[in-house]
Design a protein around this motif. Structure first.
Motif, PDB file in Angstrom:
ATOM      1  N   GLN A  38       0.824  -1.212   0.000  1.00 33.23           N
ATOM      2  CA  GLN A  38       0.000   0.000   0.000  1.00 33.23           C
ATOM      3  C   GLN A  38       0.857   1.260   0.000  1.00 33.23           C
ATOM      4  N   THR A  42       0.348   3.664  -3.258  1.00 28.47           N
ATOM      5  CA  THR A  42      -0.328   4.963  -3.139  1.00 28.47           C
ATOM      6  C   THR A  42       0.617   6.138  -3.359  1.00 28.47           C
ATOM      7  N   GLN A 154      -6.895  -6.366   5.052  1.00 33.00           N
ATOM      8  CA  GLN A 154      -6.912  -5.445   3.918  1.00 33.00           C
ATOM      9  C   GLN A 154      -7.462  -4.075   4.295  1.00 33.00           C
ATOM     10  N   ASN A 158      -5.473  -0.597   4.277  1.00 29.86           N
ATOM     11  CA  ASN A 158      -6.002   0.419   3.368  1.00 29.86           C
ATOM     12  C   ASN A 158      -6.149   1.774   4.052  1.00 29.86           C
ATOM     13  N   TYR A 302     -10.270   6.015   2.362  1.00 27.89           N
ATOM     14  CA  TYR A 302      -9.756   4.721   2.790  1.00 27.89           C
ATOM     15  C   TYR A 302     -10.309   4.324   4.154  1.00 27.89           C
TER      16      TYR A 302
END
Length: 447
Positions: A38, A42, A154, A158, A302
């Motif tokens: 992540q 991102t 997850q 996130n 998120y």
């Protein structure tokens, strides 16, 4: 008490123990792998921009990552069936961690291509093997439920990942992002060095790759009153049935390239291809899109996604064992299409950006565990690694194709066109699910 009574009792199903130390250890490894990924994903588009690259080049780097991951995904699944999971988890996470450090060592656009290829390989080896390893420690009777809980890592990552990314990018510190990502990823091999779960649960027999019937049940036998009475007879029965199974299945064992694919996973694999093409838009460009349209707090997307995903994953797994999977998969993908529609309209109303986050969380909470549990349930136990690889590798292909295409679309037509194309991919996935999974019954009916 009759020895056959536990098999005949429907009430025995929910009493099989799900939560063990091995479940939580593998869950932790998954969280570390996801969080590291992540942080890198991102920050990708903005990092490329800081080095003078374009959106098209950012999409291209993800294409390289996904293409590399695709090749390794195919090889890893079958290999994990043959040699075991633990060593592959350690090797893959070490490669993944070193690639994260390399972004600081070689801060140039030219080096990004090579680094992303290596990163894709390491990430794929680790994540694929972890996704198979968790099915080794989840009882078959509670597979969908267990995968639902496992998937809670997850939403957590996130939220944490983009939050760290946004804060450090605002401070102009890309190098810190890469150091943190590497440190988190390197925690995986350290943990696995001290956790030989395969030996504990007796997952694999040397040089055969054929799983024991007791996979995922370590420690559970002692929970039943008849365990002591059936040990000797059960062992002999398992030995005899295992020998018979080997003889009957050996001639049908796929060979060559076909050995790396499991045909029972192909329907869900095809659906995954189109959903991942759509997800490629958000994975690479969501943060850049938020900055572009002036969303004041993009990390809230998120957060909302994580909260709603957790809420729905808590009971989706149980529902998946009671209803035909096609119903829940189609519902989840349709809700995801609604989320992308909100994102497409977000420039006029920033509230829609946050609504999209909540909606996407609902969608992923519904369809994710159901798809994975369906793949595991339909695959032969000795081919579980190949089945999981067959199911997951279109994720890499879809991200590879989608990210490059969406990068071109953004450069030429803007973000709104990108999201319109993503919605089209999700509609195609709905059609495929309705066609390919319409005859698949609920898990409970198959036992």
């Amino acid at each position: 008490m009759s020895r056959k009574e536990p098999l005949l009792s429907a009430e025995a199903v929910p009493k099989v123990r799900l939560f063990t130390i091995y479940f939580f250890v593998i869950m932790l490894c998954n969280a570390c792998t996801n969080l590291g990924s992540q942080l890198l994903d991102t920050s990708r588009a903005l990092h490329v921009e800081s080095l003078g690259g374009t959106a098209k080049f950012a999409g291209f780097t993800l294409t390289l990552t996904a293409a590399s991951a695709t090749v390794m995904r195919i090889l890893t699944g079958r290999t994990s069936d043959k040699v075991g999971r633990r060593g592959l988890i350690i090797a893959g996470s070490v490669i993944f961690g070193l690639s994260a450090l390399s972004f600081n060592v070689f801060p140039s656009l030219g080096a990004l291509s090579v680094i992303n290829i290596v990163r894709g390989a390491g990430m794929s080896i680790a994540s694929t093997t972890i996704s198979v390893a968790i099915t080794d420690v989840i009882p078959k009777e509670r597979m969908a439920e267990g995968l639902g809980y496992f998937g809670l890592t997850q939403p957590l990552t996130n939220v944490v990942g983009p939050g760290i990314t946004a804060g450090l990018i605002a401070a102009g510190s890309f190098s810190t992002i890469f150091y943190i990502a590497a440190g988190i990823i390197f925690a995986v091999p350290v943990v696995m060095l001290f956790c030989n779960y395969e030996k504990a649960v007796g997952r694999i027999r040397p040089k055969t790759g054929i799983s024991d019937e007791t996979t995922g049940y370590a420690g559970d036998a002692g929970d039943t009153d008849d365990a002591g009475d059936t040990d000797d007879a059960g062992e002999k029965s398992r030995s005899d049935s295992s020998a018979t199974e080997k003889k009957s299945k050996k001639p049908d064992e796929p060979r060559g390239l076909a050995a790396y694919f499991e045909k029972s996973a192909l329907p869900c694999s095809a659906i995954m291809l189109f959903t991942s093409m759509a997800q490629g838009a958000n994975l690479t460009f969501l943060m850049a899109y938020a900055f572009h349209i002036g969303v004041p707090n993009p990390v809230l997307y998120y957060t909302l996604s994580a909260v709603f995903m957790v809420c729905f994953r808590l009971f989706t797994g149980r529902l998946a064992d009671r209803f035909k999977p096609v119903y829940m998969i189609v519902l989840g993908i349709a809700i995801n299409a609604a989320a992308f529609t909100c994102l497409m309209l977000a420039p006029e109303n920033h509230t829609l950006f946050y609504i999209a986050g909540a909606t996407a969380g609902v969608a992923n909470g519904i369809s994710g565990p159901v798809m994975q549990a369906t793949v595991v349930r339909m695959a032969p136990e000795s081919r579980r690694g190949a089945a999981m690889a067959t199911y997951i590798f279109p994720l890499d292909v879809g991200l590879a194709v989608g990210s490059f295409v969406w990068g071109v679309v953004v450069d030429n037509s803007g973000y709104r066109a990108m999201y319109a194309g993503s919605i089209g991919c999700l509609l195609a996935a709905i059609a495929l699910a309705a066609i390919l999974l319409r005859k698949v019954g609920p898990a409970r009916a198959s036992r």
